[in-house]
Design a protein around this motif. Sequence first.
Motif, PDB file in Angstrom:
ATOM      1  N   SER A 123       0.808  -1.217   0.000  1.00  0.00           N
ATOM      2  CA  SER A 123       0.000   0.000   0.000  1.00  0.00           C
ATOM      3  C   SER A 123       0.846   1.274   0.000  1.00  0.00           C
ATOM      4  O   SER A 123       0.288   2.361   0.042  1.00  0.00           O
ATOM      5  CB  SER A 123      -0.945   0.000   1.205  1.00  0.00           C
ATOM      6  N   GLN A 124       2.153   1.132  -0.088  1.00  0.00           N
ATOM      7  CA  GLN A 124       3.034   2.303  -0.098  1.00  0.00           C
ATOM      8  C   GLN A 124       2.611   3.281  -1.181  1.00  0.00           C
ATOM      9  O   GLN A 124       2.464   2.911  -2.343  1.00  0.00           O
ATOM     10  CB  GLN A 124       4.485   1.899  -0.345  1.00  0.00           C
ATOM     11  N   GLY A 125       2.382   4.499  -0.772  1.00  0.00           N
ATOM     12  CA  GLY A 125       2.126   5.559  -1.735  1.00  0.00           C
ATOM     13  C   GLY A 125       0.724   5.599  -2.294  1.00  0.00           C
ATOM     14  O   GLY A 125       0.422   6.466  -3.103  1.00  0.00           O
ATOM     15  N   ASP A 126      -0.157   4.692  -1.871  1.00  0.00           N
ATOM     16  CA  ASP A 126      -1.508   4.764  -2.433  1.00  0.00           C
ATOM     17  C   ASP A 126      -2.361   5.795  -1.698  1.00  0.00           C
ATOM     18  O   ASP A 126      -3.431   6.155  -2.162  1.00  0.00           O
ATOM     19  CB  ASP A 126      -2.190   3.391  -2.472  1.00  0.00           C
ATOM     20  N   GLY A 127      -1.853   6.270  -0.553  1.00  0.00           N
ATOM     21  CA  GLY A 127      -2.555   7.303   0.187  1.00  0.00           C
ATOM     22  C   GLY A 127      -3.907   6.854   0.716  1.00  0.00           C
ATOM     23  O   GLY A 127      -4.700   7.658   1.160  1.00  0.00           O
ATOM     24  N   GLY A 128      -4.165   5.573   0.661  1.00  0.00           N
ATOM     25  CA  GLY A 128      -5.472   5.057   1.052  1.00  0.00           C
ATOM     26  C   GLY A 128      -5.554   4.704   2.515  1.00  0.00           C
ATOM     27  O   GLY A 128      -4.588   4.815   3.275  1.00  0.00           O
ATOM     28  N   ARG A 129      -6.735   4.257   2.893  1.00  0.00           N
ATOM     29  CA  ARG A 129      -7.013   3.863   4.265  1.00  0.00           C
ATOM     30  C   ARG A 129      -6.188   2.645   4.667  1.00  0.00           C
ATOM     31  O   ARG A 129      -5.856   2.480   5.829  1.00  0.00           O
ATOM     32  CB  ARG A 129      -8.501   3.573   4.397  1.00  0.00           C
ATOM     33  N   ALA A 130      -5.847   1.800   3.693  1.00  0.00           N
ATOM     34  CA  ALA A 130      -5.072   0.598   4.009  1.00  0.00           C
ATOM     35  C   ALA A 130      -3.725   0.969   4.626  1.00  0.00           C
ATOM     36  O   ALA A 130      -3.235   0.270   5.516  1.00  0.00           O
ATOM     37  CB  ALA A 130      -4.873  -0.258   2.761  1.00  0.00           C
ATOM     38  N   ASP A 131      -3.106   2.058   4.153  1.00  0.00           N
ATOM     39  CA  ASP A 131      -1.845   2.532   4.724  1.00  0.00           C
ATOM     40  C   ASP A 131      -2.003   2.800   6.216  1.00  0.00           C
ATOM     41  O   ASP A 131      -1.221   2.332   7.033  1.00  0.00           O
ATOM     42  CB  ASP A 131      -1.402   3.843   4.061  1.00  0.00           C
TER      43      ASP A 131
END
Length: 161
Positions: A123-131
Amino acid sequence: MSSTCEDTKSDSTHGTRLSNNHQAAEKLKDKGNTKLQSSQDITGAIICYTQAIQLDDSNYIYFNNRAAAYILLEEYDKALSDCEYSLQLEENARAHSRKAVIYSEWGYLEDAVVSVDRAIELSQGDGGRADEESAELKEFLTDTLQRANDYMTQGNELLEQ
């Protein structure tokens, strides 16, 4: 609330049926999400996700969502199975995050940390909630591992006295 999810019909022509199956599966997923987010009909959410999977078993998201519902019901074996199947379809952060929760619940903290690390990596760099979820879970698991190690050290010191 009722633990059901309405069936959806598809067209009889092959190409249209495939398209309709995908659309119907998405509608079932959305219904499942609504049931899951309200936390009042988790079994109904599982039924919706299962019906979506029956229409389209190539979508890893349906398996991830059903795994989340199984986790809420503490049906960890079923949740892990869905996570593993999701990962066979596509490597994804959510399945690894959910595996981490399962492993943590089972007390397999080192496996949980490995799963969280993989989720963060994906999830690196996706800026999503998963991070955010993965980072919070990793912090929790790291603290838990440290406490477990501290207890082991204290126990060994007591045994040596």
